[in-house]
Each structure stands twice: as structure tokens, then as C-alpha cells.
Design a protein around this motif. Structure first.
Motif, PDB file in Angstrom:
ATOM      1  N   VAL A 111       0.868  -1.184   0.000  1.00 38.69           N
ATOM      2  CA  VAL A 111       0.000   0.000   0.000  1.00 38.69           C
ATOM      3  C   VAL A 111       0.906   1.235   0.000  1.00 38.69           C
ATOM      4  O   VAL A 111       1.821   1.325   0.813  1.00 38.69           O
ATOM      5  CB  VAL A 111      -0.930  -0.004   1.228  1.00 38.69           C
ATOM      6  CG1 VAL A 111      -1.703   1.292   1.321  1.00 38.69           C
ATOM      7  CG2 VAL A 111      -1.867  -1.199   1.161  1.00 38.69           C
ATOM      8  N   GLN A 137      -7.278  -1.489   1.387  1.00 42.60           N
ATOM      9  CA  GLN A 137      -6.521  -1.435   0.129  1.00 42.60           C
ATOM     10  C   GLN A 137      -5.644  -2.667  -0.037  1.00 42.60           C
ATOM     11  O   GLN A 137      -5.514  -3.218  -1.134  1.00 42.60           O
ATOM     12  CB  GLN A 137      -5.656  -0.183   0.084  1.00 42.60           C
ATOM     13  CG  GLN A 137      -6.474   1.081   0.018  1.00 42.60           C
ATOM     14  CD  GLN A 137      -5.604   2.307  -0.138  1.00 42.60           C
ATOM     15  OE1 GLN A 137      -4.659   2.320  -0.914  1.00 42.60           O
ATOM     16  NE2 GLN A 137      -5.911   3.345   0.618  1.00 42.60           N
ATOM     17  N   GLY A 138      -5.045  -3.090   1.099  1.00 42.49           N
ATOM     18  CA  GLY A 138      -4.206  -4.276   1.035  1.00 42.49           C
ATOM     19  C   GLY A 138      -5.019  -5.509   0.679  1.00 42.49           C
ATOM     20  O   GLY A 138      -4.547  -6.400  -0.016  1.00 42.49           O
TER      21      GLY A 138
END
Lengths: 239, 217, 274
Positions: A111, A137-138
Motif C-alpha cells: 500500500v 486497500q491491502g
């Protein structure tokens, strides 16, 4: 061939054991992966050390050796795992969890740093940063390698054949013994595994699309070298 | 139950003999995997759609099914078709073909990773197709995938105990037999576990070094 | 009809006798998906003529070079290089799409220098220069090496002959790429924004080199660039493109000095402002 098809209740029961092992193993692996993956992204060196020991050790052992050890050696030192099923889930979960932890750690690292800086500028707490920004997001990065690991785990369940659990592999040997239809049984069984794998992959694709939409991204096409490496048995995650 | 050192040192030579089989199967299987994988990857790029799709689905099928039923297939079904092979050979072939479907994906990604400009420059120089592959694309693609391929050697090493289902006397099988004979499983199986960790952990650290070195380029 | 029979596109075209083939586009169409980049484009480049293609991005100028280098396939029309069509071959009185062999023959006349150099990173400078001559032209090794040395001398990099491309600056890489293209002795040379990827201080060296080449050789030259002074120096004629069509063309002094079209004036102003 017809004799093999007549034994379908047995085959279905075997398939059900395989699915159960896969689902339970995946659940354990997911928990371990998140736990040790987050540990690997920790600021404290000793917590990261915990991650390293777990990951290196369980990636280094063969699942079958681990299962044998649980099954044959552990009872001799007084630890008895009563159910074969539990021993198998433990062996599979611990092993795949180690790969998963590397995927989680790698994805969190991937990220962009700018996202981290933005959370600092907004004065997020470390927990908020992880929960609201970095993990979501990861997660999108984790899903494709997780999909690969899920298939690996499903394939790994066949090791229970060696300790007598009546999964698909064991059933194939039994049916072959009772019908003598060697060619038919051993040709049908891989197909059943393949069907299970494709169904699992459908779930994974669905999850990928959900996450991609959540992040407003277009679904990516073929896997890059990075994702292949991340899902490969024995490798680092992309990042 | 106490750890019996005397017994441990007694079984060690047998275990090391089993390890020889394990390593033989792994290394020979690996040779098959890295060569056959390249063949799959190249066949998937042929203009012939039928061949490309057939290879795609065949490799997908093999990759998605476990080794144990595949070992059964090779060891029990092929003889029914008149092709009798020993258990070790069957194990090596199965391991090799199984992992060739992984290395095929690695090669595929490695080839796709070579920038388009390289293909264009090769066209602009009017290089023949074979030269484009041999001199330009493959050297770059293979260089990129070496560390990833190394990981599959380790993975195959760790999958080699599965060969015991067709009675290959590899490491774990040897340990099991020792244990069954003496009814002491703790020592042989623990030692096998340690041997696996002792070999694969340094190997994977080495591969990660490779990755860093190649990534630096 | 081969392009040599037509009027040279420019009165300033070099009158000397020239063995380089000309280039002619005849109603060439190129689409990418649903967008049409070139619609029935016609133009001619005389043998040995040096033409610069300018225009806003997406106007189709790079596509023209890529069609000529056979990196893209046209969707319609004919492209002539000398007396032969590039993408078609004569068969029983008619024309059929070119096969690989025909393309291979035709590509011998054409060379290209890319924006991103595209040197082969797995070969050193010398191998980059000898690979084509040895594998394609069938030159013996010592001849190929000799040719490479001569060209490296010309581009001023004789001392880097054993270097790896990644050890060279962008400008040096592009000079090697130019030498590599010339080692194949093309008759038509395509330059695709060859200085766009370079740091400003490296641009001049590459441009000077190309100026010399343009002056001393009788290559037919097609050049896409945003560097107007450079374009002025090396070209006999400038063609201004917009949306796959030629807006106007003429000698560089005229196009850059007193363009007649508003679109050309707007474009030149935008380029100068940047």
C-alpha cells in the motif's frame, strides 16, 4: 464404469469430507495469516520476529510430515489429538497460514506510503489507519494470491488419505478395491477435484469483483509475475 | 516418553538413504518441470487456437487437482494401458508434470513481462522468429523468472513425501517403516521434520537472496 | 503505380540520383477498436526526401511510422515502399495480403529508431549492433564487428563497445540505437520522437548526430518530432497532421514561418509555449 457411478454415494461422502477439510483449513489459515501477517508489519522487532519464526518454520515443513508428526509422534509425548479431522485441519491450516501471512505482510507493505502519510496528516490512530485505510486497500492485493492458496489447500487435503480419513482420495482407493475398475475410478476422481476447484475459484472471482468495485478499480487481467510469485508455495508476497 | 538418542542414531543411516530417494525424485522431477513448463508456455502462444486452448485447459486441470490422485493415475492406470513403470519413475514423472503446469505460468508471466519495445525492436531489425525468441525474449524472460522457479524446487522437495502413497521409499516412508517396526514413531518422524526444515529453510533464504539480486537489475 | 513515377512532394527535394526508395500511402485506413486513426490517408515521400511529421498527439503520425515498420497492420489501402506494396504481394495478377516472407523482404529496406531506444538489455553494445547483421544479413562475424566499430566511431561511442546498455546514459543509449538501425543499412529510416525520452542536456548530442546523418546519407527519412528547430534543420518538407489527415505541408520555412492554416498556428503556438 457403471459400477463406479453406482458407488456415487461413497464418492459424494468423500467429496464432502474434502470440502469440509478445505473450508475448516481455510478458516484456520485465514485467521493465522491475518494474525501473523499483521505481526510482520509491526513496529516492534520482537513481534516481527514472531512472524518470521512462524512463517519460516511452517513454510519449511512438508504438510504430510507435519500430519504424520501430529498423528504418530505427538501422542507418544502425551499430546493426543483425538480426531483425525482436527489433526488434518491443524496441519493444513498451520502450513497454508504461513504462506498467507507472507501474502498479508507483502500486501500491507505494497500500500503506497502516501496513503500512510495521508492518515498521519488526518491524525488517524494506528488502529484507524490499519482498519480504515491500509487493510481495505491491502485486501484487494491479497485476494488473488489467497485464491491460489485456497486451491493449494484444497489439493493439500488429499494427504489425509495416508491417515485413513475417508476423503475423495481414500474413497477412490476403496472403490477401486471393491469394483476393480482401476481406470474408471482413477480417471473420475481427478475430475471431481477439478470441479471442486472451479467452484472455489468462482467464489474467489466473485470476492475479487466485489473488492475491485469497492475500490473503484477495473478488474485486472492475467496474473503478473508478482502475484504468481506471491501465491507460489514457498515464496514471498508481492511487494 | 523420553527421546532415545541411541535409537535416533541407529535409524539415521536409513533415513539418509530415504533422503537420497527424496532428493533424486525432487531433482529429476524438477528437470522435467522446468523444461516441460517452457514447452507449455510456448505452445500457449502458438497462433493455432486449438493447440493453445487445449494446452491451457490441460495445464489448468493438472494444476487444480491434487498430486495423490495423479500419482494413482500414473501408477495404476498407465499399466492398464500397457505402460508399466516403477514407482519411483512414476513419482518423478508425476511430480515433474504436475509442477510443469506451475512453471508454465511463471514462464508465461515472465515472457509477458518483457517490454513490448523489445519485440518491436526485434521486428525493426528484421530478426527471424526463432532468433527473436532465442536471442532476445527468452534470455530476458528466463532471467526474470529464475528466483520464482527456485521456489518451485523447494515446493517440490516438500511435496515429495506424497510419493509414499505409491510405495516409494523416500524419507517419510522410511521413517514410518522404522517406526512401525520398533513402535517408536517419535524419533524418526521428528527427525524427518527437522531434516525438511534444515534443508528447505536455508534454501528459501537463498532463493530470497536471488530475488533481491535479480530485482536490483 | 510506384511512387517514383509521381512528382516529388517538394520542390526542394534533393535532385541528386538516389537509390533509396520512396514511400507512398494510398487511401490508408487504420482503426484501433472503434476509433479511426487514419482515414483514407494519401501522401508521397520522394526517394531520398526527408520529411518531418508534426501534429498534436493522437493525430496519427506515430501510427504512420509503425505501419511502415510493420508493427501495426493497416485496415485498408496500400502502402508502397519503392516499387512494391508493403502489406500486399502480387499473386496471379491480383493482390493478396503479405505473408511473413514478403514482410521479411520488405523490412530489409526499412529501419527505425524508437522513442524508448529499445536496446536489448541482455546483450552488450557490440552484440546489439552485430545481432541483426549476422542473423539477418548473414554477415560473417568479423565483418559485422568491423561494421559495428565503424558505426560506434561515428556516433562517438567507440570506447563503450563492451558496455552493457544499462550502464549508458539515455543519450548514449539512443546513439547506440541509431547505430544499430544503420548497421542494417536501411534505405528508409524512421525516427519516432527519438529525443522525447531524453533529459534536456542530452538532446543536442543526439540531434547533432542525426543532422550529420541526414546531411551525409541519401536515406529516405521520416521523422516524428516536437523539436521544431531540429525539424527545420533536417527536413526538406514538413507535414502537419491532425485527426489522421494532412492539414498542410510545405518546406519547413513556410510551415514554421508563415503557416496558412489556423490549426497549424494553434499547434505551433502550443508547442512553443511548452
Amino acid at each position: 464404469m457403471s459400477e463406479v457411478l453406482d458407488s456415487y454415494p461413497q464418492l459424494l461422502r468423500g467429496a464432502w469430507v474434502t470440502v469440509q477439510l478445505t473450508v475448516c483449513g481455510a478458516a484456520l489459515a485465514l485467521v493465522l495469516a491475518l494474525l501473523f501477517g499483521l505481526a510482520g508489519a509491526s513496529r516492534h522487532a520482537w513481534v516481527r520476529g514472531l512472524n518470521r519464526v512462524y512463517v519460516e518454520f511452517f513454510r519449511g515443513t512438508a504438510t504430510l510430515v507435519l500430519l504424520y508428526w501430529f498423528f504418530y509422534a505427538l501422542p507418544l509425548v502425551g499430546v493426543r489429538i483425538d480426531s483425525t479431522m482436527v489433526a488434518a485441519v491443524l496441519a493444513l491450516g498451520l502450513n497454508v497460514g504461513a504462506y498467507g501471512a507472507e501474502v498479508v505482510r507483502g500486501s500491507l507493505k505494497a500500500v503506497p506510503a502516501a496513503q500512510y502519510e495521508a492518515t498521519v496528516a488526518l491524525n488517524f490512530s494506528p488502529y484507524q489507519r490499519m482498519r480504515r485505510v491500509v487493510l481495505p486497500q491491502g485486501f484487494a492485493l491479497m485476494l488473488p494470491p489467497f485464491g491460489n492458496l485456497l486451491i493449494e489447500l484444497m489439493k493439500g487435503t488429499a494427504i489425509v488419505y495416508t491417515v485413513g480419513l475417508a476423503d475423495l482420495a481414500r474413497v477412490s482407493k476403496d472403490v477401486q478395491g471393491s469394483t476393480g475398475e482401476t481406470v474408471a475410478v482413477f480417471s473420475v476422481i481427478p475430475v471431481l477435484y477439478f470441479v471442486i476447484a472451479q467452484v472455489l475459484l468462482l467464489f474467489v472471482r466473485y470476492a475479487e469483483r466485489r473488492v475491485d468495485r469497492m475500490l473503484g478499480r477495473r478488474p485486472s487481467r492475467g496474473p503478473s509475475l508478482g502475484t504468481i510469485a506471491a501465491g507460489a508455495p514457498g515464496t514471498e508476497a508481492a511487494g | 516418553m523420553e527421546w532415545d538418542w541411541q535409537y535416533s542414531s541407529d535409524v539415521l543411516p536409513d533415513l539418509l538413504r530415504g533422503l537420497r530417494y527424496t532428493l533424486t525424485a525432487t531433482l529429476l522431477g524438477y528437470v522435467i518441470a522446468v523444461t516441460l513448463g517452457l514447452v507449455w508456455a510456448l505452445l500457449r502462444r502458438t497462433p493455432n487456437v486449438v493447440v493453445a486452448q487445449a494446452v491451457r485447459w490441460a495445464t489448468e486441470f493438472i494444476r487444480c487437482t491434487p498430486l495423490i490422485p495423479q500419482l494413482f493415475f500414473v501408477y495404476y492406470v498407465l499399466p492398464a494401458w500397457g505402460l508399466t513403470i516403477g514407482s519411483l519413475t512414476a513419482g518423478i514423472i508425476t511430480l515433474g508434470v504436475h509442477y510443469s503446469t506451475y512453471t508454465a505460468e511463471v514462464y508465461r508471466a515472465g515472457i509477458a513481462d518483457v517490454p513490448r519495445g523489445q519485440w518491436e525492436a526485434a521486428t525493426a531489425l528484421n530478426l527471424p522468429r526463432s532468433r527473436v525468441w532465442l536471442d532476445v525474449i527468452l534470455p530476458q524472460a528466463v532471467r526474470r523468472v529464475i528466483p520464482t522457479l527456485g521456489n518451485y524446487l523447494i515446493a517440490m522437495f516438500k511435496d515429495s513425501p506424497l510419493l509414499l502413497v505409491i510405495n516409494v521409499t523416500e524419507l517419510l516412508n522410511t521413517a514410518y517403516r522404522e517406526g512401525a517396526e520398533s513402535l517408536r514413531f517419535l524419533e524418526p518422524i521428528t527427525m524427518v521434520g527437522l531434516l525438511f526444515v534444515l534443508i528447505s529453510v536455508p534454501a528459501s533464504i537463498f532463493v530470497r537472496r536471488l530475488e533481491k539480486r535479480y530485482a536490483a537489475h | 503505380m510506384p511512387p517514383t513515377d509521381t512528382e516529388p512532394g517538394s520542390p526542394t527535394a534533393d535532385p541528386r540520383v538516389c537509390e533509396a526508395p520512396g514511400v507512398r500511402f494510398e487511401k490508408v485506413v487504420k482503426r484501433f477498436g472503434s476509433t479511426t486513426v487514419l482515414r483514407e490517408l494519401d501522401f508521397t515521400v520522394a526517394p531520398g526526401e526527408r520529411v518531418t511529421l508534426i501534429g498534436p498527439s493522437g493525430s496519427g503520425k506515430t501510427t504512420i511510422l509503425r505501419l511502415l515498420m510493420t508493427l501495426e497492420r493497416p485496415d485498408g489501402g496500400l502502402i508502397w515502399v519503392g516499387d512494391d506494396t508493403l502489406w500486399h504481394m502480387e499473386r496471379g495478377g491480383g493482390r493478396v495480403p503479405a505473408n511473413q516472407k514478403h514482410l521479411h523482404e520488405m523490412r530489409k529496406r526499412i529501419g527505425m529508431v524508437f522513442q524508448q531506444f529499445n536496446l536489448f538489455p541482455n546483450m552488450n553494445v557490440l552484440r546489439n549492433l552485430t545481432e541483426g547483421p549476422m542473423r539477418v544479413l548473414g554477415l560473417p562475424k568479423d565483418e559485422a564487428v568491423e561494421r559495428a566499430r565503424g558505426l560506434l566511431d561515428m556516433v562517438g561511442l567507440a570506447d563503450r563497445i563492451d558496455a552493457h546498455p544499462s550502464r549508458l546514459s539515455g543519450g548514449q543509449q539512443q546513439r547506440v540505437a541509431i547505430a544499430r538501425a544503420l548497421a542494417m543499412e536501411p534505405k528508409v529510416l524512421l525516427l519516432d520522437e527519438v529525443t522525447s525520452a531524453l533529459d534536456p542536456e542530452l538532446v543536442v548530442g543526439v540531434q547533432d548526430l542525426l543532422r550529420d546523418i541526414a546531411r551525409e546519407s541519401d536515406l529516405t527519412l521520416l521523422c516524428v518530432t516536437h523539436e521544431m528547430t531540429f525539424a527545420k534543420d533536417i527536413s526538406d518538407r514538413v507535414m502537419m497532421f491532425d485527426q489522421g489527415q494532412i492539414v498542410e505541408e510545405g518546406p519547413p520555412e513556410q510551415i514554421f514561418g508563415e503557416p496558412s492554416e489556423q490549426r497549424t498556428r494553434d499547434f505551433l503556438q502550443a508547442v512553443l509555449a511548452s
